[in-house]
Structures are given as structure tokens and as C-alpha cells.
Design a protein around this motif. Structure first.
Motif, PDB file in Angstrom:
ATOM      1  N   LYS A 190     -28.605  28.732 -11.595  1.00 37.46           N
ATOM      2  CA  LYS A 190     -29.273  30.024 -11.778  1.00 37.46           C
ATOM      3  C   LYS A 190     -30.775  29.851 -12.030  1.00 37.46           C
ATOM      4  N   ASP A 245     -37.596  30.272 -15.822  1.00 39.57           N
ATOM      5  CA  ASP A 245     -38.159  30.068 -17.148  1.00 39.57           C
ATOM      6  C   ASP A 245     -37.718  28.706 -17.681  1.00 39.57           C
ATOM      7  N   ARG A 246     -38.278  28.351 -18.811  1.00 39.26           N
ATOM      8  CA  ARG A 246     -38.038  27.016 -19.337  1.00 39.26           C
ATOM      9  C   ARG A 246     -36.578  26.843 -19.767  1.00 39.26           C
ATOM     10  N   TYR A 247     -35.982  27.914 -20.265  1.00 43.27           N
ATOM     11  CA  TYR A 247     -34.580  27.826 -20.698  1.00 43.27           C
ATOM     12  C   TYR A 247     -33.694  27.466 -19.510  1.00 43.27           C
ATOM     13  N   LEU A 248     -33.901  28.182 -18.399  1.00 44.82           N
ATOM     14  CA  LEU A 248     -33.070  27.923 -17.213  1.00 44.82           C
ATOM     15  C   LEU A 248     -33.376  26.542 -16.631  1.00 44.82           C
ATOM     16  N   GLU A 290     -34.180  23.910 -18.298  1.00 50.36           N
ATOM     17  CA  GLU A 290     -33.471  22.911 -19.117  1.00 50.36           C
ATOM     18  C   GLU A 290     -31.972  22.944 -18.851  1.00 50.36           C
ATOM     19  N   ASP A 291     -31.449  24.141 -18.586  1.00 49.40           N
ATOM     20  CA  ASP A 291     -30.024  24.216 -18.226  1.00 49.40           C
ATOM     21  C   ASP A 291     -29.756  23.363 -16.991  1.00 49.40           C
ATOM     22  N   GLU A 344     -29.368  19.500 -17.041  1.00 51.03           N
ATOM     23  CA  GLU A 344     -28.075  18.935 -17.437  1.00 51.03           C
ATOM     24  C   GLU A 344     -27.143  18.758 -16.249  1.00 51.03           C
ATOM     25  N   ASP A 385     -42.787  19.533 -24.538  1.00 50.40           N
ATOM     26  CA  ASP A 385     -42.298  19.790 -25.898  1.00 50.40           C
ATOM     27  C   ASP A 385     -42.519  18.562 -26.777  1.00 50.40           C
ATOM     28  N   ARG A 386     -42.278  18.733 -28.062  1.00 51.18           N
ATOM     29  CA  ARG A 386     -42.640  17.683 -29.013  1.00 51.18           C
ATOM     30  C   ARG A 386     -41.834  16.406 -28.793  1.00 51.18           C
ATOM     31  N   LEU A 387     -40.589  16.562 -28.399  1.00 50.15           N
ATOM     32  CA  LEU A 387     -39.777  15.364 -28.187  1.00 50.15           C
ATOM     33  C   LEU A 387     -40.301  14.579 -26.983  1.00 50.15           C
TER      34      LEU A 387
END
Lengths: 794, 271, 169
Positions: free
Chosen positions: A60, A110-113, A115-116, A119, A273-275
């Protein structure tokens, strides 16, 4: 009264204090902008057998998934500063070489998608043996990271200045120290970020990134993106959330995300991101050093022998191995030592590649050199202050040429030391130490003397090449600083500098300089520091590094002012009927010296070239002036490998008293004194801020911070609960003292001041701890567990 | 660093929360202050299918005194308990230990019960609960039960809470006459998780010393004789290992030294 | 009992700096992202997203808190204050902000909003803090530029001026 030299309020602050800063992630994304997330290697070293991105591509919101195939198709390897058969890409190609190395990039809505979808990427890794520590990298049987190199040694150069062998043969004593300098980083609170766009019609990239320079990297990036430089527009946002050198390291991501935008066919935004930042942005180099000194009975050093093994991690990222060579001209520190030998090796290990970090080579070099000074005092039973004094470059010899080719511009080191011990109260500290020791407490006093180089010679890195290689490549030297001053139709003054400030208040200081030159107020001057390689004046030396702002950029601003002032003075002379050399600029007016009523408003005169150019001689048209300034002292390395690696050399003398808790091993700083000679001080408040801020980072490096890899190559400092930056509860206020020796080499007499404490403070604290515990070998960070073990072993 | 997707349920009654827990079990996570859970979500180390927000359940509010016990309900934030005017009088150990939890900016949101539920082995509140011999009240659709602190912490970040249960409240015994309390902690920086923290409760007969930061959960020991030898024996029995911040040997040394200081101070406070 | 599914967006209503605002958020959206990218309040910064650095500190229901440790849906109905609400009017700074400017208590300014939100709350309830207390309170924030010296000086100066003027905010 001059504005320069006053601690005026910063023009930057009203916006930053009210939430109106414009940092990269605050800027409006272009229409259609997508967001990137990076899949990173969990292995320190592995072959990539296969990557399956099909599920991620179908997920998605996903527009594209970028892998090495795309990057090798549209890009080229990133060039480095050594001649070695290595191909370094901004993404893992066939092999991962450090934990955190990019393997794939997902571009999604977006960043959330994004990162999904990460995986859903399946990578088949075949783990390989690792090489983790520099000592391992030297071994002939170490696991090789880059096959083309055949080993893990990317560079091995030896240097000899004077007669070090003779001096060692004649010396009464030999004293040596071994240092294993750890990895750390100045870790800004804002991470990397960029917005990438590609225009296929013009085959051109437009990259807005939290890059801080040096813009020599622009050439590296244009080549990596396979476009001429005029088709790579590199811009910076108005505000930066700090850098300390670190944001130079964003450049591989500029190449990577440029290609991602090209593949996705849309603008791409990436906010690290920080990691990601901790694991894989950039680190200062870790370095293995053996330093030997030939010493006379009175503590006088006649020769130094350096052996440095620099660990740049898995790839050599430009400008590396510059960390190893930046200090080359001042490898003798603040001391007059005629004979020096150096062996410099650059090795590759399965760790994150290194890059710029505040202090850049200074923390490593001075840790060894100043631990050496303390060891000489201990081994020869001398007062450490006397060992320092006996070796200091004496008064009255400046400019002073060092053995390795540096040209120390100005100073009076013995006088500055005397002032520091008087005003800083060394005698009282010694008394406190005596009393503490009488009470059975572990109290130590440490000291250190340092020269702080600033304004890098862009040619110093070529010292890594042999003279023959340099002859072939052509000379590299100098450092072009730029400033542009514009006068608008209302006579208002706008200045642009390519100094890419990262929070250091450049706009304020430039306004002070220009206000003084034109007899205006700083609030009359508008200063722009956003950088755009397509429009602004810049050179490879532009950017925010090597403490070059005050001496070099401030100097270029001064020269640009003078050029405009000469034109305006000639124009005013005609109108006021006085010779041009009797024109002065004061109180927003241009007037005849000695007759202030014979005057013109500055704004009216400044607007003349817009409204009435016909009244002005051709040479007197003052609309916009751009000055490029490169100091003549920054010459290329000599045939004998002598290099004046920096234009200016400030002087620092630090001392401190501290106590080590007998039980916990925790260090409590009792008093810290830091004396600076940074030439002319342009803004005392900002200088104090640079010193106190650098001190806090150095305290972190000394006591808390390290990028730690476990023996299996995994990275174990991956969160801010592991990488410990000191807070207000841990950082004491240092006593800051000044001694002012203006630099004869810079237009304003200023020198750099931002990096010095990152060089002087870690070793000053270590010397005090060594004094408290009576130990010889001491590596950073000085953690409570480490010190408690030393206390309890004693 | 963004959380994976999840359903979010804002429970308005205990029964609603119980229902979701009963239906989802281990796939559900209870969120209260979220100060530990949200970063775990963001790092995708916690991946619940459903998040149950219990901060709107009226039944779970309040600090109550009853039977010489301080009962802290699930919605009570750490800052609220710390600001409770009776705290220093009723339970000095909590008043001493709680300022060491994180920072003001996290205690304002983090809850007391949430910290107990997380059971971080270096956290202060599980340590205090254990040292004081408090208990945890769990409830589910099946009913309510109480578990003593000593039985509640079962391992590294694991507790006796079943998947269908939530913590309704935790109970800390009040100070009894003749008791003395002390708390000591050593951390790398102010506000960091403890390398070693010690809590001691001294009575006429003996001293309870609890330590955290060392083993996989807080550990308590009753000392009749707080000699160096007894402390050394205790420290050597603790199951600890080296990590980034300290060696096992260092932690054992701190248990001996801070432990002795804490016991001595608790005894002095008794007097 | 509202149950919000992961894919759908839900309206989150908050009061920010005295104004009622609303925006759409998935359950997993962090309050930092909601404030910055849905409500356009970019003064609150993101430094670590795991609650350590303090850059994202705001005030939620009258107490300082990390926006990155809060989901937007958790904040539904909350009263929020951010750095955008500190200045009394455009072009004027609060006493605390002025003290920061006077003491050069910021350089890059990235951590500053969080520190201001913490101090704004703290000085209202602790009008006369000692330096030690202030340093302890501020330890929930990391500043990489200043070394904290000018921040502490600015806070002490602001505290004194606030006591003198009686101004709360």
C-alpha cells in the motif's frame, strides 16, 4: 564605537525562539512529494545473494523500491581522497560491509507506509568473516573488505622531517604512549534530511539538503550522479539544527535519494531518524596511535615519532582520509620540536564510514601528544607545567614554521600560559589537591597546551599522495572564501555568504562587520546564508567546517565592504568636494572627515548606481560586489611533504582539577579553566558559546560517549539510552579566559575558535584522571566501571 | 521509526477493557502513560494488534489510603503520586526513590502501574514495591486477584500478569512505627536507568535490601546481619552480566558498597 | 466504546495554545507528526523519537511532556501548549524568550522549543530555583550547542525578572 567586538543580540533568535525556524522538515514539500525509508544491513559483512522487493513494490502506498541495480545504472561510485582500487557506492552493491549500510530504499506516500514496506523486502545474506579493529585490519590474513585493494590497508605513507633518527639516538630518554582512540560523534539534535528532485527533461538534479560543506563534495556528487556540475543544484535550508561537521556525511544520501527521485519520477523527501543517525550517519575516526618522544633530562623534546593507524570504516568517504592529515602541519602541537617522523596508515574495517566531526583529527592527535607530555613529567619526575613550558614555541618568533610545514601565524604561548595560571588559580587548585589527597581522596590535576588550526588548506589532503603522485595530479592548495554585498534601489544593504551556518550566528556577525564598514547599524543589514549552487558565489572551500567563518568568511566580507566603500567614497568625494580618502562612513551618513555637516545619507549614495549610473565613472558603479579571497600562505605540499595545513592557529591552555570517586569511579570536575587565544574576538558572547559548547561535547567524549561495536560487529550504541550525551546535570561551567593575538593573515585578525576544546579537553581530563589514579595507559571514554576497576586494582 | 499499524480502543469502563483483553489476549497491549510503550511501538519492538487506552476509565483513578496501605490506581501518573501531599509521611521510600524515575517531562505522563507492568529490571518503582512487600491487583473478565510483589516479577520484563489481565492498582504498605527507609542509586547520567539502585527497609529485627539494575528483575534479601561478608555473599549470588554501561563485577561491587550505605542509612532513619 | 481501525483516519480534536483545532490521524500517528504535519505547528521539533533528547517537549494538560511519546489519538481532547503560544504577540517575546536571546542561550535553536516549554512550566511553579535545581530539572533535555551555561543563566535571569514583574508566562 565598533559593532564588532560587542555581544549584540543575534538576528537569528527571534524566529528560533518563537517556533518560526525553517529547518528542513519544516519546509513545504513540493507537490507530489513522496517519502523515503531505508532498509539497512543487519550484518557487519555479508554477501547479498538475492533481494526480493516484489512484495514491497506491491504494498500500500509504495511508488518505488530502489536497489543497487538502480544506483549502478544511474550513478557512479563516490570518489575518495586516496588512490586505491575501491569502488564505494551510496548503497550496498553485492555486499554489505557494516551494520546499517543501505540495502534498499522504499519510496511511499508517507514515512509510515514506507517503513511498513521495508518489512516486506527479503534479502538473502551470506555472512562473511569480519575485520573490526584497526589492529586486525593490519594483519595480512584479515578478512578483506574490498577485493580490489587486496588487503585492508588503503594507504601507507611515511614522512621524515629533520633528523629524528639522530635525535632519538642522542636522547637521554625515550618516552612512549599508546592510544586506542574510540569512535564518537558530535551528534546534532536535528538528524539528516533532504528533498530530492530530478528533471528528466534537462537531466538535472535539484537537491535541498542539510549539507554543510565543504562544497568540494559537490564535484564528487555530480560525478556520482553522472551529470555536469551545472546540472546538480545543491541547496540548503534556511536553518540547521546543528552539525559540528556531521552533516557533511549526508552526501552519500544526496546521491542515493537523487537516484531514488529519478526512479520514482517524483520528488522524494527523506528525514533520517535517530536510530539511523547513530548507526549509520557518520562517526569520527577511531585511531590506534603509538607516539614516541626523544627527551632530554630537563624534559625538552628533541624528536617525535608518530605511528598512526586510522580506521575510516567500511568505505573511504570524501574527504577522508582527511581526518588523518588535517593536523599534519601541527603534529608538534604548541611545541618547538625540530625532528619528526610519521607513519600514517589508513585501514578499512566493518564499521560505519567516517567523516567530519568537530575537532577533526585534533582530538586524536592531541590525546596522544598531551598524554605524552604528562608521561614525560611522570617518568622524569618533573612538574608537568615545566615540561610544557620547556617545549612551547617561544615568544617573539611568529610567524613560526613547524617541522612538518605548518606556519603558526601569531601568539605568545608562554605569556598566555602565565596569564592562565594566574587568572585561573592553578596554585589554589594545587592546594586543593594536596588537601584532598591528605584526606585520602583521589584528586588529580591535568593540563594541556594545544594549537587550534582553522581555515583548512584545501591542498592538505594531497599530502596523502606521494610527491610523484601530486606532480601527476597537479597542485591543490588554497581556500576560496566568498562574500557578496548588494545595494538595492533604496540603498539598503544585503549580504550573502556561502558559510552555511549550522547555528553559529553567522548572520549576526556579518551584520556587525558590514555595519562597522558602512557606518550603519547591524539591524540595517540583511544577511542571507541559504546556499544555492545554481545562483550563489561559491567555491569548493565553501561551507561550515574547519572553523573558517570568522577568519575566512568574515575576512571576505570585510574585503567586499572595502571594495564597495572605495567606490562609494569616490562617488561621495565628487558630491562633497573633498578627496576620496577624506570620506568617512558613520551614523548612517557618508561625510567629510572633520566636517560632519558636509554629508550625504548613506542610503542615497548607495542607491546612486541604480538611479543615476550616468553620474558615476565606470569603476565607481556599486551595485553588487562579490569577493573571492584565498590566503597566499595556503600553499601546496612541498616536495619534502611540508604542508601548511591551516591558515590560522589559535592557542589553548587548559587545566583542571577533578576527583575520582573511590567507590563508583565517577569523575567530578572540581574546576576547569580554558585559556584561548583566537585572535581578534568578533562577538564575545558567541565565542563563549563556542567554547562552552565544545567543552560540553568534549566532556561527553571524555567521560560518556562512544560508538561501540560488539566483537561480532553488531552496533550496540544504537539509541540515546546507549549513546550518552551529557546533560545540564553533568556539564560544569568552565572558566573561560582570553589572550588576544590578532592573526596577521586574516583581514579582521580573527582566528577560528569553535573546535579547540574538542581537542584540548578530552586529554586534559584524562591527564587529571591519570594524575589522580597514578595510571599510565588510559583510553576514552573514562567510564565509572573502567575507572573503578583501575582504583580497585591499585 | 514509526509504529506498525494497530487498532486503538479507548476504553471507557473496566468491563470494556476486560472484553477486549479477553478477545485479543496477547495481541492486545494496554497503554496508559505510554512513556515506555510508545518508543517500543516506534521501534516496532512491540507490535500489538490492538492498543487499549485505559486512561479514560473512571474506575481506575485515584490514590487511596486504606488499612495502612497506599492504593494507587492504574491511571495515576508518577507526578501525581510524587505530588501527593501525604507521600513523604506515609511512605518515605517512595518519596525518596520517585524523583529518580526518568525526568519531570516523563513522570508527568508515565503511570505508577505502567512502570510496574513493564517490569524493567533497573526501574525504581518495581524495586520499591518489592522492598516494601507491596502487591499488585490484577483483573480480567474472570475476576480480580492480588499478587505479592515477590511473585509478580518473573523475569526480564515479564510478570505474573496473564494476557487477559490488566493492572487495576498497586498497593504500597505505609510506613509502620519503628521502620527506617533509604534509597540509593548510581546511574551514568541524571535520570538514566540505574546501573544499580538499592532500597532498604529497616525494622527492629532486620533489614530488607532490594536491588535493581543487576539481575533480570529486582531482587530482595532479608539481612539479620548486614556484615560485609553477608553483603558480599548476596552480591556474588546475583545473576548479572556485562553490558555497555558496566561490567558484572562492577555491579556486584556497587551492590556491596551502595547496599551497605543504604542499609546503614535506613537504620539511622529508624532511630 | 470507540474502536479505531488502523487504516482509517480519525478526527483528533485538541486545544492548542487556546485555539480549538482538529486534524485527521491514524491510530499509530505520533503526536509530533500530528502537530507538525497535520496542524502545521512546526515549532515542536523531533530529535530522537524515543523520549530522550527532549526536543519535542510540549505542555499537555498543564504539564511538560514528550510529544514523541504520545500518540495523537491519546491526546484527543487534550489542552496543549507549544512554543508557538509563548510570545505575547507577534514581534514581541516573552520574558523567558527575551532572556534566552540576551544570554545567547541558543545556537542552532533545535532543542530550544522543548527547553522553553519545560522552563515556562517550571518557573511558574518554582519561581526562585537554585542553579542546582535548575540543572537537575533541565537534565531532561539535550542541547548539543551551548554547553548549557547560557541556558542556566537565562533561566535564572528570567526567574528573577518574572518574580519582579509578577508575569506568569
Amino acid at each position: 564605537m565598533n559593532w564588532v567586538g560587542q555581544s549584540i543580540e543575534r538576528v537569528e533568535d527571534a524566529a528560533l525562539l518563537t517556533g518560526r525556524g525553517r529547518y528542513i522538515d519544516d519546509l513545504a514539500a513540493p507537490p507530489g512529494c513522496l517519502h523515503a525509508a531505508v532498509l539497512r544491513s543487519p550484518h557487519p559483512h555479508a554477501a547479498i545473494r538475492a533481494i526480493d522487493v516484489s512484495a514491497a513494490r506491491a504494498a500500500k502506498g509504495v511508488a518505488a523500491v530502489i536497489t543497487a541495480d538502480d544506483v549502478t545504472q544511474f550513478g557512479a561510485p563516490l570518489l575518495a581522497g586516496v588512490k586505491a582500487n575501491i569502488r564505494c557506492w551510496p548503497i550496498a552493491v553485492e555486499r554489505v560491509r557494516y551494520v546499517g549500510e543501505p540495502v534498499a530504499v522504499v519510496i511511499a506516500a508517507d514515512r509510515y507506509l514506507a517503513e511498513d514496506a521495508l518489512e516486506l523486502i527479503a534479502v538473502d545474506y551470506a555472512p562473511l568473516p569480519i575485520t573490526l579493529r584497526p589492529a586486525d585490519a593490519l594483519k595480512p590474513d584479515s578478512a578483506v573488505l574490498h577485493e580490489g585493494l587486496g588487503s585492508n590497508i588503503a594507504s601507507d605513507r611515511s614522512f621524515r622531517y629533520g633528523d629524528p633518527a639522530g635525535a632519538f639516538a642522542r636522547a637521554a630518554h625515550r618516552v612512549s604512549v599508546k592510544v586506542d582512540y574510540p569512535r564518537n560523534s558530535c551528534t546534532p539534535i536535528e538528524t539528516y534530511g533532504l528533498i530530492a528532485d530530478y528533471d528528466p527533461g534537462e537531466d538535472a538534479y535539484d537537491m535541498l539538503a542539510t549539507f554543510q560543506g565543504p562544497f568540494s563534495i559537490h564535484a564528487v556528487l555530480a560525478r556520482a550522479l553522472k551529470v555536469p556540475g551545472n546540472r546538480l543544484r545543491l541547496r540548503t535550508p534556511p536553518d540547521s539544527g546543528g552539525s559540528f561537521g556531521v552533516k557533511q556525511g549526508i552526501f552519500p544520501y544526496i546521491a542515493l535519494m537523487g537516484i531514488a527521485a529519478r526512479v520514482a519520477g517524483r520528488p522524494v523527501k527523506w528525514i533520517e531518524d535517530r536510530l539511523e543517525h547513530l548507526a549509520a550517519s557518520v562517526s569520527a575516526t577511531n585511531r590506534m596511535i603509538t607516539l614516541e618522544a626523544a627527551v632530554e633530562a630537563d624534559g625538552r623534546i628533541t624528536a617525535l615519532a608518530w605511528d598512526q593507524v586510522e580506521d575510516v570504516g567500511a568505505h573511504i568517504r570524501a574527504p577522508e582520509p582527511a581526518t588523518l592529515y588535517r593536523m599534519h602541519g601541527n603534529l608538534t602541537g604548541a611545541y618547538d620540536i625540530a625532528n619528526v617522523s610519521v607513519r600514517n596508515r589508513v585501514v578499512m574495517t566493518n564499521k560505519t564510514p567516517t567523516g567530519l566531526n568537530r575537532g577533526f583529527g585534533g582530538p586524536q592527535v592531541y590525546y596522544a601528544l598531551e598524554r605524552m607530555m604528562q608521561r614525560i613529567a611522570v617518568e622524569l619526575q618533573l612538574d608537568p607545567l615545566n615540561v610544557i613550558r620547556r617545549n612551547l614555541v617561544p615568544s617573539g618568533v611568529f610567524p613560526f614554521r613547524t617541522a612538518t610545514g605548518g606556519l603558526l601565524d601569531s601568539g605568545d604561548y608562554p605569556a598566555a600560559v602565565q596569564q592562565a595560571i594566574d587568572e585561573g588559580g592553578l596554585a589554589e587548585l594545587r592546594a586543593r589537591q594536596q588537601q584532598a589527597r591528605a584526606e585520602g581522596r583521589l584528586y588529580g590535576v591535568g593540563m594541556t597546551a594545544v594549537v587550534e588550526p582553522s581555515v583548512s588548506n584545501m591542498g592538505y589532503i594531497t599530502t596523502v599522495l606521494t610527491p610523484a603522485e601530486r606532480r601527476k595530479a597537479g597542485p591543490k592548495n588554497g581556500a576560496q572564501a566568498t562574500a557578496t554585498i548588494s545595494l538595492d534601489p533604496g540603498g539598503a544593504v544585503t549580504v550573502h555568504v556561502s558559510s552555511v551556518p549550522q547555528g553559529q550566528g553567522h548572520r549576526t556577525v556579518v551584520a556587525q562587520i558590514v555595519a562597522d564598514a558602512f557606518g550603519l547599524r547591524p539591524s540595517d543589514i540583511r544577511v542571507i546564508t541559504e546556499m544555492d549552487t545554481a545562483r550563489d558565489a561559491w567555491s569548493i572551500a565553501s561551507g561550515n567546517y574547519a572553523s573558517r567563518f570568522a577568519p575566512a568568511v568574515g575576512g571576505a566580507v570585510q574585503l567586499a565592504c572595502e571594495r564597495i566603500r572605495e567606490k562609494l567614497a569616490r562617488a561621495a568625494a565628487a558630491q562633497l568636494n573633498v578627496p576620496a580618502d577624506e570620506i568617512e562612513f558613520a551614523a548612517s551618513r557618508v561625510r567629510a572627515r572633520g566636517n560632519p555637516d558636509n554629508a550625504l545619507p548613506f542610503a542615497r549614495l548607495a542607491a546612486t548606481a541604480h538611479w543615476a549610473p550616468g553620474t558615476l565613472a565606470d569603476d565607481d558603479q556599486a551595485l553588487r560586489e562579490t569577493v573571492f579571497w584565498t590566503p597566499p600562505q595556503l600553499t601546496a605540499p612541498t616536495e619534502e611533504d611540508g604542508i601548511n595545513s591551516s591558515l590560522c592557529h589559535g592557542f589553548i591552555f587548559d587545566f583542571c582539577g577533578l576527583e575520582v570517586d573511590r567507590i563508583t569511579g565517577a569523575v567530578r570536575i572540581d574546576k576547569y579553566v580554558t585559556m584561548h587565544d583566537c585572535g581578534r574576538v568578533l562577538h564575545p558572547g558567541m565565542v563563549a558559546g563556542q567554547v562552552a559548547g565544545g567543552f560540553a561535547q568534549a566532556l561527553g567524549a571524555a567521560l560518556y560517549e562512544a560508538y561501540v561495536y560488539a566483537d561480532d560487529g553488531s552496533f550496540i550504541s544504537g539509541t540515546l539510552a546507549d549513546y550518552l550525551m551529557p546533560t545540564s546535570a553533568e556539564v560544569p561551567a568552565p572558566l573561560i579566559l582570553h589572550f588576544e593575538s590578532p592573526s596577521p593573515f586574516t583581514p579582521l585578525g580573527a582566528k577560528g575558535v569553535g573546535e579547540g576544546n574538542c581537542m584540548s579537553t578530552p586529554v586534559c581530563i584524562a591527564n587529571a584522571v591519570a594524575d589522580a589514579l597514578g595510571v599510565k595507559e588510559l583510553d576514552l571514554p573514562l567510564t565509572p566501571a573502567k575507572l573503578a576497576a583501575l582504583v580497585h586494582a591499585a | 521509526m514509526k509504529p506498525a499499524p494497530f487498532d486503538y480502543v479507548r476504553a471507557e469502563s473496566l468491563a470494556e477493557a476486560h472484553d477486549v483483553l479477553a478477545a485479543e489476549g496477547g495481541d492486545a497491549a494496554v497503554i496508559a502513560g505510554g512513556q515506555s510503550l510508545v518508543p517500543l511501538l516506534s521501534m516496532r519492538m512491540a507490535r500489538p494488534k490492538v492498543l487499549i487506552d485505559i486512561m479514560h476509565i473512571a474506575e481506575l483513578d485515584g490514590i487511596a489510603m486504606d488499612n495502612n496501605t497506599i492504593r494507587v490506581s492504574a491511571r495515576v501518573r508518577q507526578a501525581e503520586l510524587l505530588a501527593w501531599p501525604d507521600l513523604a509521611v506515609r511512605q518515605p521510600l517512595l518519596a525518596q526513590a520517585m524523583p529518580w524515575i526518568g525526568h519531570w517531562q516523563t513522570r508527568s505522563r508515565g503511570t505508577v502501574c505502567g512502570s510496574i507492568a513493564l517490569a524493567d529490571p533497573s526501574a525504581e518503582l518495581p524495586l520499591c514495591l518489592l522492598a516494601l512487600g507491596g502487591e499488585v491487583t490484577l483483573s480480567s473478565k474472570q475476576g480480580r486477584r492480588s499478587v505479592e510483589a515477590g511473585d509478580f516479577f518473573t523475569g526480564l520484563m515479564s510478570t505474573a500478569r496473564r494476557d487477559d489481565e490488566l493492572i487495576e492498582q498497586v498497593s504500597f504498605p505505609c510506613r509502620r512505627p519503628g521502620e527506617g527507609f533509604a534509597f540509593r542509586e548510581f546511574a551514568r547520567r541524571h535520570g538514566d536507568f540505574a546501573i544499580v539502585a538499592c532500597a532498604a527497609v529497616a525494622t527492629e529485627k532486620s533489614v530488607q535490601l532490594a536491588v535493581s539494575g543487576v539481575a533480570d528483575r529486582p531482587v530482595v534479601r532479608d539481612f539479620d546481619d548486614a556484615s560485609d561478608a553477608a553483603l558480599a555473599a548476596f552480591a556474588s549470588e546475583l545473576d548479572t552480566r556485562d553490558d555497555l554501561h558496566a561490567t558484572a563485577e562492577y555491579r556486584r561491587m556497587l551492590v556491596r558498597e551502595l547496599g551497605r550505605q543504604t542499609i546503614e542509612e535506613a537504620r539511622r532513619c529508624r532511630a | 466504546m470507540p474502536r479505531l481501525s488502523p487504516d482509517a483516519r480519525h478526527t483528533v480534536r485538541v486545544t492548542v495554545n487556546g485555539r480549538a483545532l482538529e486534524g485527521e490521524a491514524e491510530p499509530r500517528m505520533l503526536l509530533t507528526d500530528f502537530l507538525r504535519h497535520k496542524l502545521g505547528l512546526t515549532g515542536t521539533h523531533v530529535g530522537c523519537e524515543h523520549g530522550v533528547c527532549g526536543a519535542c517537549t510540549i505542555q499537555i494538560d498543564g504539564a511538560p511532556a514528550r510529544a514523541c511519546l504520545t500518540l495523537a489519538v491519546q491526546a484527543d481532547g487534550a489542552d496543549i501548549r507549544t512554543v508557538e503560544g509563548l510570545a505575547p504577540e507577534p514581534g514581541r517575546l516573552s520574558i523567558l524568550q527575551e532572556a534566552f536571546r540576551r544570554h545567547h542561550a541558543l545556537q542552532c535553536g533545535f532543542c530550544t522549543a522543548g527547553i522553553l516549554m519545560s522552563l515556562n512550566w517550571y518557573l511558574a511553579r518554582t519561581p526562585d530555583p537554585s542553579e542546582v535545581e535548575l540543572r537537575e530539572f533541565l537534565s531532561g533535555h539535550i542541547c548539543r550547542c551551548t554547553g548549557y551555561v547560557p541556558i542556566v543563566a537565562a533561566a535564572l535571569d528570567a526567574a528573577q525578572r518574572l518574580r519582579e514583574t509578577g508575569e506568569q508566562r
